[in-house]
Structure formats: structure tokens, C-alpha cells
Scaffold this active site. Structure first.
Site, short mmCIF file in Angstrom:
data_model
loop_
_atom_site.label_atom_id
_atom_site.label_comp_id
_atom_site.label_asym_id
_atom_site.label_seq_id
_atom_site.Cartn_x
_atom_site.Cartn_y
_atom_site.Cartn_z
N VAL A 14 55.47 51.29 39.98
CA VAL A 14 54.46 52.31 39.69
C VAL A 14 54.77 53.61 40.45
CG1 VAL A 14 51.99 52.88 39.77
CG2 VAL A 14 52.72 50.55 39.19
N ALA A 33 46.10 71.58 37.00
CA ALA A 33 45.48 71.36 38.32
C ALA A 33 45.13 72.69 39.01
CB ALA A 33 46.42 70.56 39.21
N VAL A 132 42.68 49.76 37.03
CA VAL A 132 42.14 48.97 35.91
C VAL A 132 42.80 49.40 34.61
CG1 VAL A 132 40.06 48.32 34.63
CG2 VAL A 132 39.91 48.77 37.08
N GLY A 187 59.27 40.09 33.10
CA GLY A 187 58.73 40.86 34.23
C GLY A 187 57.29 41.31 34.04
N GLU A 190 52.41 38.98 37.34
CA GLU A 190 52.26 39.39 38.74
C GLU A 190 53.25 38.57 39.58
OE1 GLU A 190 49.55 41.51 40.27
OE2 GLU A 190 49.73 42.23 38.23
N ASP A 201 43.63 38.33 38.37
CA ASP A 201 43.90 39.75 38.15
C ASP A 201 42.79 40.37 37.27
OD1 ASP A 201 45.86 42.09 38.00
OD2 ASP A 201 45.64 41.60 35.88
N LYS A 205 39.85 43.43 38.11
CA LYS A 205 39.58 44.62 37.28
C LYS A 205 38.14 44.61 36.76
CE LYS A 205 44.46 44.62 35.95
NZ LYS A 205 45.42 44.01 35.03
N1 HSE Z 1 49.99 41.50 35.74
C1 HSE Z 1 49.14 42.53 35.21
C2 HSE Z 1 48.98 42.25 33.72
C3 HSE Z 1 49.75 43.87 35.46
O1 HSE Z 1 49.61 41.33 33.21
O2 HSE Z 1 48.20 42.91 33.07
C4 HSE Z 1 48.83 45.01 35.66
O3 HSE Z 1 47.70 44.78 36.38
#
Ligand code: HSE
Length: 436
Positions: A14, A33, A132, A187, A190, A201, A205
Site C-alpha cells: 500500500v 489540495a 475499509v 497474494g 491476509e 478482517d 471493517k
Molecule cells: N485480505 C483483505 C481482503 C485485503 O481479502 O479483502 C484488504 O483488507
């Protein structure tokens, strides 16, 4: 005006995406901005990699704490992840009067109340659009775009990995475990894939969205969770035959008794737009009393999509940097002294509909026995299918869809059904939402 100075903590996926978006769109972003946004220092343990990525355009250090104390830095972007060092870094940045941008959902869902209180006290912003649903601007939508509404409920596909797994299981008829391996290879998952498949996860969120939607504190510990590991091809197929798809949904709802906060596999009508969100994509359906349902769709993860959200936060913070803290949008959408005391309901109190699958002996009176148990618990059957037994088989699958009932009632009824001598094994129970 002189550029605003940013310290970036963590230049992994990220962080790299954030750097790339900011570099590529620098001119447009600065026009929006009102001043240039410059990442002047990057902290990452892998200094050689960080130096290569930044190409000498930012100072690189291995010490993130040095950055949060640096008097030249106005905004700290925390992309370290985890809930320990990241928390210390954010609190130290706040304490040093710096604004913070983070995509750390786990940290906010667990320690957000403390972090926002500290930021409030110091008069600094903690922005978290990237936490989120990746690139989808759902925080902005809930906190600002829908601010006229009384939010009634939110239902979201907010974990791309589990959505990818369910899509592949349905499309290719593959078992859960084979698709999980594929998701890991690509990939998507998580670092600890149980966070994806067990709904952790998504719970992070959902907890954040519920706080903003209803003006309640973060209460991750009260979020009910059930993952997708037990879902079978049989349930996916039966659901399909009945006109439904199974999705891992995060659902939060305002009811007369309190707030529902739950993550679990859910049957939803196949004709709903959200039912057709496939693969790693995310979507959040929000029902407001004035606007009705609105749907937000997009990439829920990935370098540049999440980088897009992080840079949007940078622009927001840059614009509001000089504003009176009292005039800024509150972190959790509601003024901190006007938060709601609505309690989060225990799962037993949740009201929803159910899909039930059971294996029974194919002989007279079986259905009557099951129906009697449901009727005694005031559970009304909405639809029912009995599969023809395979040749020579005496066991058949019965699938029932119920009308809405309390979770406690269905669990009691299931307990009784499982005790019937004509029923083999456990009853499969999956919640069902019409999302109307
Ligand atoms: N592992 C999370 C997903 C990545 O699969 O959505 C982003 O939060």
C-alpha cells in the site's frame, strides 16, 4: 504556499501504491489540495528497497519513531500494520501534534476509541479511508455524503479473499480448500489467511462502518463472526436452485432493541446487484431513510486502489490542516460528546431468515415431525425442497427456507430436530437476508 510535509511509515504494497499515485498525479492533486503534498521521509526496515522505490526523492530511515517526532513533518501515514508498534507510532505522532492517515483496520477496530480520543484532545485528524473496502470511498460516503440520513442498515462484501473463494467454488465447482490455496498463491489473502476466511478482517471493517453509521464506539468484541470454511458445494447448489447466492456479508442494522453487528455467510437473492459482485471485488450496500439503498462497488484491496484512498485522505487533511479543529468533520461522523448509547445485540437476539439443510429418512411422517417443531417455535416456513433419493438410498436432503425469526428460536428448534431419530447428523444453518 509551501508544500505540506508527509512522513510515510512502511513502503510495502500500500505504501508503494501511495507513493506511485502521488508521484504520477502530483500536479492534479496539488491543484485540488491547494498546495503540494510531499512525502519527504520514508521509514521502512528494508531501507535498500525503500531507497530504490523512492529514487532519492525522499529521505529514508529505518526508524519510524524518528519520523513521528520530526518537527518538519505535518502528516504521518501509518502503513506498518498490526496493533502494537502501529498503535505506539500513531499515539506518538498525535502526541507530537501531527495528523495521521492510516489504513489499519485491525488497529482502529480494536484501539480506535483511544486513538480518536487522543487525536480529539490534541486537535489533530486521524483519517482512515483506506481501512475499509480499499479504494471504495465508503468512509467519506457514510460520514459526509449520507449525513442527512438516519442509516438503517449496511450489508457489505468487505473481504475480497473470501468473495474470491465463494465465486470460484460456485463457478468451478471446486472445494473450499483448493480455492483457498489459489487465493494464497495470488497474494489476495491476509498474512494470516484465517483473518479472511474466519471473518476477522470483515469484522474489523464492519466495526468501523457501524461506528460511523450509528455514532457508537468501536466494539469489535461484540461483533459476531462466522467464517466460510464449512460451506459445501451442496449448499451453494441448493441456494442457487432456490434463487440465492451465498456471500460472506458484514451486516449491521439499527433495530428498536439495539444494533446488530454480524459477519457470516448469507444467502441473498441472486437478482440483487450485490449478489453479482464476483472475485476479489468489494461492495457495500447502505440503506438510508431518505436516500434509500445506495451501492458502492470497487477494488477492496491492492496497492493503487488502497493508495487512492490514502492519498484522498492526504488531500482532505491538507485542506483542513489550518481549519479550526471544532469545524472539522468528526472522526466518527457524530460529535464525540453526542455519541449514541445504543447497545450491540447479542446474536441470540438477532432477527433474520434461515436456510436449513438436513438429511432425513425418506418415509411418512418425517416432514410432519420437523414442521411441528418449527411451528411450536412459531417459525414459519417460506419455501421447501426435498431432493429425490438416489437409487437404493433411503436418505434424502430436505432444504427449508424460513421466514424471519429470532436466532435463539431457530437454534432451539434445530437442537430438537437433530434429536429426531429420523434425522442424520447435524442440520446446516445459513442465515438469509432479502436486502430489500
Ligand atoms: N485480505 C483483505 C481482503 C485485503 O481479502 O479483502 C484488504 O483488507
Amino acid at each position: 504556499m509551501k508544500p505540506i510535509n508527509v512522513g510515510l511509515l512502511g513502503i510495502g504494497t500500500v505504501g508503494g501504491g501511495t507513493w506511485a499515485v502521488l508521484a504520477r498525479n502530483r500536479e492534479e492533486i496539488s491543484r485540488r489540495a491547494g498546495r503540494d503534498i510531499r512525502i519527504s521521509v520514508v521509514a521502512d526496515k528494508e531501507t535498500a528497497k525503500a531507497k530504490k522505490l523512492t529514487g532519492g526523492k525522499a529521505r529514508v530511515t529505518a526508524d519510524a519513531f524518528e519520523v513521528v517526532r520530526d518537527p518538519e513533518i505535518d502528516i504521518v501515514i501509518e502503513l506498518v500494520g498490526g496493533v502494537t508498534v502501529a498503535k505506539d507510532l500513531i499515539l506518538a505522532a498525535v502526541d507530537n501534534g501531527k495528523h495521521v492517515v492510516t489504513a489499519n483496520k485491525a488497529l482502529l477496530a480494536t484501539h480506535g476509541n483511544e486513538i480518536f480520543a487522543a487525536a480529539q484532545k490534541k486537535g489533530v485528524m486521524v483519517a482512515f479511508e483506506g481501512a475499509v473496502a480499499g479504494g471504495i470511498p465508503i468512509i467519506k460516503a457514510l460520514r459526509e455524503g449520507l449525513t442527512a440520513n438516519r442509516i438503517e442498515w449496511i450489508a457489505g462484501i468487505i473481504n475480497g479473499t473470501s468473495n474470491f473463494i465463494l465465486s470460484e467454488m460456485r463457478d468451478k465447482g471446486l472445494p473450499f480448500i483448493a480455492v483457498l490455496e489459489e487465493a494464497q498463491k495470488r497474494g489476495y489473502a491476509e498474512a494470516d489467511p484465517t483473518f479472511d476466511i474466519e471473518g476477522v478482517d470483515a469484522a474489523h471493517k464492519l466495526t468501523i462502518m457501524a461506528a460511523i453509521a450509528f455514532g457508537i464506539p468501536m466494539q469489535l468484541d461484540k461483533c459476531y463472526r462466522e467464517g466460510i470454511a464449512k460451506l459445501t458445494q451442496a449448499d451453494i447448489r441448493y441456494a442457487e436452485q432456490l434463487g440465492y447466492r451465498i456471500k460472506l456479508l458484514g451486516i449491521t442494522k439499527r433495530t428498536d432493541k439495539g444494533i446488530e453487528l454480524r459477519v457470516h455467510p448469507t444467502l441473498i437473492p441472486a437478482k440483487r446487484l450485490i449478489a453479482n459482485v464476483e472475485g476479489v471485488m468489494n461492495a457495500v450496500l447502505v440503506k438510508g431513510d431518505a436516500v434509500g439503498p445506495t451501492l458502492y462497488y470497487g477494488a477492496g484491496a491492492g496497492a493503487e486502489p488502497t493508495g487512492s484512498a490514502v492519498v484522498a485522505d492526504l488531500v482532505d487533511v491538507t485542506r483542513l490542516h489550518t481549519a479550526d479543529p471544532e469545524q472539522r468533520v468528526p472522526h466518527l461522523a457524530f460529535q464525540p460528546d453526542r455519541m449514541s448509547s445504543l447497545k450491540v445485540l447479542p446474536m441470540d437476539e438477532v432477527v433474520t431468515a434461515y436456510y436449513l439443510r438436513m438429511q432425513v429418512e425418506d418415509r411418512p411422517g418425517v416432514l410432519a415431525d420437523i414442521s411441528r417443531i418449527l411451528a411450536d417455535a412459531s417459525i414459519s416456513i417460506n419455501a421447501m425442497v426435498q431432493r429425490e433419493p438416489a437409487k437404493g438410498e433411503r436418505q434424502v436432503d430436505i432444504i427449508m427456507l424460513t421466514h424471519q425469526t429470532r436466532e435463539k428460536s431457530i437454534n432451539t428448534a434445530i437442537g430438537k430436530i437433530e434429536k429426531l431419530p429420523v434425522v442424520t447428523g447435524r442440520v446446516t444453518r445459513i442465515r438469509l437476508e432479502e436486502l430489500q
